[in-house]
Design a protein around this motif. Structure first.
Motif, short mmCIF file in Angstrom:
data_model
loop_
_atom_site.label_atom_id
_atom_site.label_comp_id
_atom_site.label_asym_id
_atom_site.label_seq_id
_atom_site.Cartn_x
_atom_site.Cartn_y
_atom_site.Cartn_z
N ILE A 1 3.75 -6.53 -4.11
CA ILE A 1 4.90 -6.01 -3.36
C ILE A 1 5.10 -4.53 -3.66
O ILE A 1 5.35 -3.72 -2.77
N CYS A 2 4.97 -4.17 -4.95
CA CYS A 2 5.09 -2.75 -5.33
C CYS A 2 4.00 -1.93 -4.64
O CYS A 2 4.27 -0.85 -4.11
N LEU B 1 2.08 -2.64 -1.91
CA LEU B 1 1.97 -2.66 -0.45
C LEU B 1 3.25 -2.25 0.27
O LEU B 1 3.18 -1.82 1.43
N VAL B 2 4.40 -2.36 -0.40
CA VAL B 2 5.67 -2.07 0.27
C VAL B 2 6.36 -0.85 -0.34
O VAL B 2 6.67 0.13 0.36
N ALA C 1 6.49 3.37 1.09
CA ALA C 1 7.83 3.85 1.45
C ALA C 1 8.21 5.07 0.62
O ALA C 1 8.76 6.06 1.14
N THR D 1 -4.50 -3.58 5.33
CA THR D 1 -3.35 -2.70 5.09
C THR D 1 -3.69 -1.22 5.16
O THR D 1 -2.87 -0.42 5.63
#
Length: 301
Positions: free
Chosen positions: A41-42, A44-45, A49, A108
């Motif tokens: 999560i860190c 890829l997201v 951002a 991704t």
């Protein structure tokens, strides 16, 4: 150097990664799902951002902005495994994360890069929307890894013997090729190094910090958090350079990864000593507390 040398160098590196992987490295994820999910999560997201925010903050030109987003979308490399080993992280978790990231990046990396192109360069060609370029990314990222894993499955003893020579060869080839690429584009690199040094160092520091602190806040153990920090904080700059120069065809777009690739080693080393020092301090403090608790009891007759 760039059209042939860089892809070959990256292919050897990814092949070497495949030689060290087995299906067990993927199945091991089931034993530590929390650490893996948090790290992904860190990766890829959160990082894309944050990188997007940094690009806007530093007001980079469109082509360099896309180059930064391409770097943020690149998975961790084998260098993360080395740093994790040096600073006592869970290297097995690193290997599993690298394996998973190598597969996920096929989807991704084109997606994030294409969104960046659509935002910063609306007239530019999209990477993720063109099947041929997605296949190029697949071939660059995944095929050498699969080939290495097949060799290990077929000839495990040979794979073990070749692991060290392939690592050495990949480093030598990579240094030569990158040195040649830098020499060929030295004026362009010097012109943009000052502009990119601040954002690449800051992005590296934030990536390493998030990779360590977020898992710790979510009660992931310290060794796994160290592994996560280096896996998330050390991006595969070589992959970003190859995609920028050979797939997209832009030397300028590869500059953020080139600057990051040099400065990252020093930042990651300093970060490793920092968290190792904090671990030692925590251990000392715990020992002191324990002594304080024991001493009154031992003084009691």
């Amino acid at each position: 150097m760039t059209t042939i040398g860089l892809p070959v160098a990256l292919g050897i590196i990814m092949f070497g990664l495949g030689l060290s992987l087995t299906p067990r490295d993927f199945s091991r994820v089931a034993k530590h799902p929390k650490a893996v999910i948090v790290a992904l999560i860190c990766q890829l997201v959160l990082l894309p951002a944050i990188c997007f925010g940094l690009v806007l903050l530093f007001r980079l030109p469109p082509v360099l902005a896309v180059g930064m987003m391409l770097l943020a979308a690149s998975p961790g490399g084998t260098t993360a495994n080395l740093y994790s080993h040096l600073f006592r992280g869970d290297v097995a978790l690193n290997i599993s994360l690298t394996a998973i990231n190598s597969v996920i990046a096929v989807v991704t990396l084109p997606l994030i890069t294409n969104l960046a192109i659509l935002y910063f360069m609306p007239q530019g060609d999209g990477l993720g929307l063109q099947l041929a370029k997605v296949l190029e990314v697949f071939a660059i990222v995944l095929l050498p890894v699969v080939a290495g894993m097949l060799v290990r499955w077929w000839k495990p003893a040979f794979a073990d013997r070749m692991d060290k020579p392939v690592r050495i060869a990949s480093v030598v080839i990579l240094v030569v090729v990158i040195a040649g690429a830098i020499a060929a584009n030295l004026d362009l690199l010097i012109e943009n190094a000052g502009r990119l040094a601040g954002i690449t160092v800051l992005f590296c520091v934030i990536s390493l910090g998030i990779g360590y602190l977020v898992p710790r806040l979510l009660r992931v153990d310290r060794r796994q958090s160290i592994a996560s920090s280096f896996e998330i904080g050390i991006h595969n700059a070589t992959l970003a350079i190859v995609i920028a120069q050979t797939v997209i065809g832009s030397v300028e777009m590869s500059l953020p990864a080139a600057v990051y690739g040099v400065l990252m080693f020093f930042v990651a080393l300093a970060f490793g000593f920092l968290i190792r020092g904090r671990g030692g301090a925590a251990g000392t403090a715990s020992g002191a507390d324990a002594d304080a608790e024991v001493s009154p009891t031992s003084a009691t007759p």
